[in-house]
Design a protein around this motif. Structure first.
Motif, mmCIF file in Angstrom:
data_model
loop_
_atom_site.group_PDB
_atom_site.id
_atom_site.type_symbol
_atom_site.label_atom_id
_atom_site.label_comp_id
_atom_site.label_asym_id
_atom_site.label_seq_id
_atom_site.Cartn_x
_atom_site.Cartn_y
_atom_site.Cartn_z
ATOM 1 N N ALA A 198 -56.638 4.405 12.416
ATOM 2 C CA ALA A 198 -57.672 3.378 12.352
ATOM 3 C C ALA A 198 -57.750 2.735 10.978
ATOM 4 O O ALA A 198 -58.131 1.565 10.859
ATOM 5 N N HIS A 199 -57.389 3.489 9.935
ATOM 6 C CA HIS A 199 -57.550 3.037 8.559
ATOM 7 C C HIS A 199 -56.271 3.296 7.769
ATOM 8 O O HIS A 199 -55.443 4.127 8.187
ATOM 9 N N PHE A 203 -45.882 3.410 10.419
ATOM 10 C CA PHE A 203 -47.307 3.666 10.456
ATOM 11 C C PHE A 203 -48.031 2.334 10.657
ATOM 12 O O PHE A 203 -47.654 1.324 10.053
ATOM 13 N N VAL A 204 -49.064 2.346 11.499
ATOM 14 C CA VAL A 204 -49.874 1.153 11.739
ATOM 15 C C VAL A 204 -51.343 1.504 11.583
ATOM 16 O O VAL A 204 -51.840 2.430 12.236
ATOM 17 N N SER A 205 -52.041 0.762 10.727
ATOM 18 C CA SER A 205 -53.484 0.879 10.606
ATOM 19 C C SER A 205 -54.128 -0.269 11.379
ATOM 20 O O SER A 205 -53.830 -1.435 11.121
ATOM 21 N N LEU A 206 -54.988 0.044 12.319
ATOM 22 C CA LEU A 206 -55.582 -0.986 13.168
ATOM 23 C C LEU A 206 -56.742 -1.725 12.509
ATOM 24 O O LEU A 206 -57.234 -2.710 13.058
ATOM 25 N N ASP A 208 -55.039 7.017 7.402
ATOM 26 C CA ASP A 208 -55.175 7.973 8.498
ATOM 27 C C ASP A 208 -53.837 8.576 8.924
ATOM 28 O O ASP A 208 -53.728 9.794 9.115
ATOM 29 N N CYS A 209 -52.829 7.734 9.095
ATOM 30 C CA CYS A 209 -51.520 8.238 9.524
ATOM 31 C C CYS A 209 -50.945 9.211 8.498
ATOM 32 O O CYS A 209 -50.345 10.234 8.852
ATOM 33 N N ASP A 210 -51.150 8.890 7.218
ATOM 34 C CA ASP A 210 -50.608 9.703 6.132
ATOM 35 C C ASP A 210 -51.215 11.104 6.147
ATOM 36 O O ASP A 210 -50.508 12.107 5.993
ATOM 37 N N LEU A 232 -53.324 -4.097 10.067
ATOM 38 C CA LEU A 232 -53.897 -5.232 10.770
ATOM 39 C C LEU A 232 -55.167 -5.699 10.061
ATOM 40 O O LEU A 232 -55.942 -4.889 9.539
ATOM 41 N N ASP A 233 -55.391 -6.996 10.068
ATOM 42 C CA ASP A 233 -56.533 -7.568 9.355
ATOM 43 C C ASP A 233 -57.759 -7.622 10.267
ATOM 44 O O ASP A 233 -58.243 -8.683 10.656
#
Length: 289
Positions: A25-26, A50-53, A29-31, A90-91
């Motif tokens: 989400a942030h 990694f993708v932060s939404l 988070d993935c890290d 993502l913005d």
């Protein structure tokens, strides 16, 4: 077993380069949940993204909005450079993430464009609404990535990905079950280096929010040592909680000796891998275990 139990998987598929996609989400988070394993995948030549939404623009005590979003974006890119991982942010406003159709289609497109074999996310039972929304979005996308008339401008996946959840300690409505547990002892310092890039979080916001800001030094090396010790405590607790799975995958001697770990719970929403494929998707374990 999920809807797609071993759907379309072959031994040749298992041997090719894997595309591992992790949603958070942030921008940290993935890290926190999977950087150690991601480093191991990269060392074996697999692709990891990694993708932060959200852009993380609310996660601080003294700054926010555009300046914080930009800072956290650059922190994520620095973490990606340290680990060799592609990092997309993502913005979307931090705190406003909802599992709506627009965001679902965005997630579908990301999964399809990356041609993901494995997709990881938080479980949809969590203290933070953005984390819960991320889990729901990935779950809802996991079947629709195969449906041609959904998000029709991105090519479908013929074989749905295996979907899994990164480790958490929540017990309601049900506790985390470690279908896979990964020894991170040999990459803990590198994981620390990845987390070190997220300065706004690990040295500022989380210590402020958690009431331990007085532990944080202004000296870079002292910070790194503090973060390594804190990471050891945090991820040794994970290892202890998934000890049975560590023994299963590494054997009794190695499994009992593991000090720090990450873990994955396989979701029923994606394709459920057979046991032999599971070891190919997570290619870190000794053959004899």
């Amino acid at each position: 077993m999920g809807l797609y139990s071993n759907f379309g998987a072959t031994s040749e598929d298992a041997k090719r380069r894997l595309n591992v996609l992790v949603f958070g989400a942030h921008p940290d988070d993935c890290d926190l949940g999977f950087a150690g394993s991601a480093i191991k995948y990269r060392a074996l030549g697999h692709r990891v993204k990694f993708v932060s939404l959200t852009n993380g623009d609310s996660g601080h005590s003294s700054m926010g909005g555009g300046p914080l979003a930009i800072r956290r974006y650059h922190e994520a890119q620095a973490a990606g450079r340290v680990s060799g991982i592609e990092y997309e942010v993502l913005d979307v406003h931090d705190g406003d993430l909802t599992p709506n159709v627009f965001m679902r289609n965005w997630v579908i497109k990301i999964i399809r464009d990356f041609r993901a074999d494995i997709v990881l996310c938080p479980r949809p039972n969590d203290y933070h609404p953005d984390h819960r929304a991320t889990g729901v979005l990935v779950q809802d996308a996991s079947y629709l990535v195969t449906v041609p008339n959904v998000a029709a401008l991105s090519p479908i996946l013929e074989v749905p990905p295996v979907v899994g959840y990164t480790y958490d300690s929540f017990t309601i409505p049900s506790p985390f079950v470690a279908d896979v547990a990964i020894d991170t002892d040999d990459v803990l310092e590198r994981k620390r280096d990845v987390l070190h890039c997220h300065e706004s979080q690990v040295y500022e916001w989380m210590p402020t929010n958690g009431g331990y800001l007085d532990e944080i030094s202004s000296d870079d090396e002292e910070r790194r040592q503090w973060l390594l010790e804190r990471s050891y405590r945090k991820f040794s607790a994970v290892a202890d909680s998934v000890r049975e799975s560590l023994i299963k995958f590494y054997g009794p001697e190695h499994g009992k000796a593991v000090k720090t770990a990450e873990a994955v719970m396989v979701s029923e929403y994606g394709r459920y891998p057979a046991p032999e494929e599971l070891k190919s998707l997570f290619p870190f374990f000794p053959e004899q275990a």
